[in-house]
Design a protein around this motif. Structure first.
Motif, short mmCIF file in Angstrom:
data_model
loop_
_atom_site.label_atom_id
_atom_site.label_comp_id
_atom_site.label_asym_id
_atom_site.label_seq_id
_atom_site.Cartn_x
_atom_site.Cartn_y
_atom_site.Cartn_z
N UNK A 8 -0.27 56.81 23.48
CA UNK A 8 -1.17 55.83 22.89
C UNK A 8 -2.44 55.71 23.73
N UNK A 9 -2.29 55.77 25.04
CA UNK A 9 -3.44 55.71 25.93
C UNK A 9 -4.39 56.87 25.65
N UNK A 10 -3.83 58.07 25.48
CA UNK A 10 -4.68 59.23 25.18
C UNK A 10 -5.43 59.01 23.85
N UNK A 11 -4.74 58.47 22.84
CA UNK A 11 -5.39 58.20 21.57
C UNK A 11 -6.50 57.18 21.76
N UNK A 12 -6.20 56.15 22.50
CA UNK A 12 -7.17 55.10 22.74
C UNK A 12 -8.40 55.66 23.43
N UNK A 13 -8.18 56.47 24.46
CA UNK A 13 -9.29 57.05 25.19
C UNK A 13 -10.07 58.02 24.31
N UNK A 14 -9.38 58.85 23.54
CA UNK A 14 -10.08 59.83 22.70
C UNK A 14 -10.86 59.15 21.59
N UNK A 15 -10.41 57.98 21.19
CA UNK A 15 -11.15 57.23 20.17
C UNK A 15 -12.33 56.47 20.78
N UNK A 16 -12.45 56.53 22.11
CA UNK A 16 -13.56 55.91 22.83
C UNK A 16 -13.65 54.41 22.56
N UNK A 17 -12.50 53.75 22.52
CA UNK A 17 -12.50 52.31 22.26
C UNK A 17 -12.99 51.56 23.49
N UNK A 34 -4.72 47.59 18.85
CA UNK A 34 -4.83 46.78 17.64
C UNK A 34 -6.28 46.34 17.43
N UNK A 35 -6.95 45.93 18.50
CA UNK A 35 -8.37 45.54 18.39
C UNK A 35 -9.22 46.73 17.95
N UNK A 36 -8.93 47.90 18.50
CA UNK A 36 -9.67 49.10 18.11
C UNK A 36 -9.46 49.45 16.64
N UNK A 39 -11.48 47.02 14.59
CA UNK A 39 -12.90 47.36 14.68
C UNK A 39 -13.23 48.53 13.75
N UNK A 40 -12.38 49.54 13.75
CA UNK A 40 -12.64 50.71 12.92
C UNK A 40 -12.47 50.42 11.43
N UNK A 41 -11.58 49.50 11.09
CA UNK A 41 -11.47 49.09 9.69
C UNK A 41 -12.76 48.40 9.26
N UNK A 42 -13.29 47.53 10.11
CA UNK A 42 -14.55 46.86 9.79
C UNK A 42 -15.67 47.88 9.62
#
Length: 134
Positions: A8-17, A34-36, A39-42
């Motif tokens: 999940x950390x790798x996904x979070x980092x790759x998504x540049x959240x 969850x916050x990321x 944000x992306x849904x918005x």
């Protein structure tokens, strides 16, 4: 959990959240994911409204990837019914996001956003030491 948390950390980092994810406690990481996703849904909603389909597709793809990593991070053995229910809810949200991507229906984006806000609110209320179901 650790292997899933690192995934999940790798996904979070790759998504540049956020740059702070690398040192995050697993509980905080879930909050950030969850916050990321919210944000992306918005962002996806705005892209749909402006007919920016390529950007919409990218934002929705990022949400689906985050949801998939959240689902994979669940510890079904330790988390029991709660973890299984969260997994089903994440699956449902991914399906709704795929439908929103195909149809440009902002109501589907709003539905998933509402569900994730509820999950995030409950997750935020859990003390980090008690968060073992994820």
């Amino acid at each position: 959990m650790q292997a899933h948390a690192h995934s999940a950390l790798r996904q979070y980092q790759s998504a540049a959240i956020s740059g702070e994810a690398s040192d995050a406690h697993p509980h905080k990481l879930i909050e950030m994911l969850l916050a990321g996703a919210l944000d992306r849904i918005a962002r996806a909603r705005g892209h749909v409204e402006r007919s920016e389909l390529a950007y919409k597709h990218k934002a929705i793809g990022s949400v689906v990837a985050i949801l998939d990593h959240l689902r994979m991070s669940l510890d079904l053995k330790a988390g029991g019914e709660i973890a299984r229910n969260l997994g089903s809810l994440y699956d449902y949200c991914m399906q709704r996001m795929a439908q929103a991507n195909a149809t440009d229906d902002v109501a589907l984006l709003d539905e998933v956003s509402g569900l994730l806000r509820e999950i995030k609110s409950a997750w935020d209320a859990i003390a980090p030491g008690a968060a073992r179901a994820h």
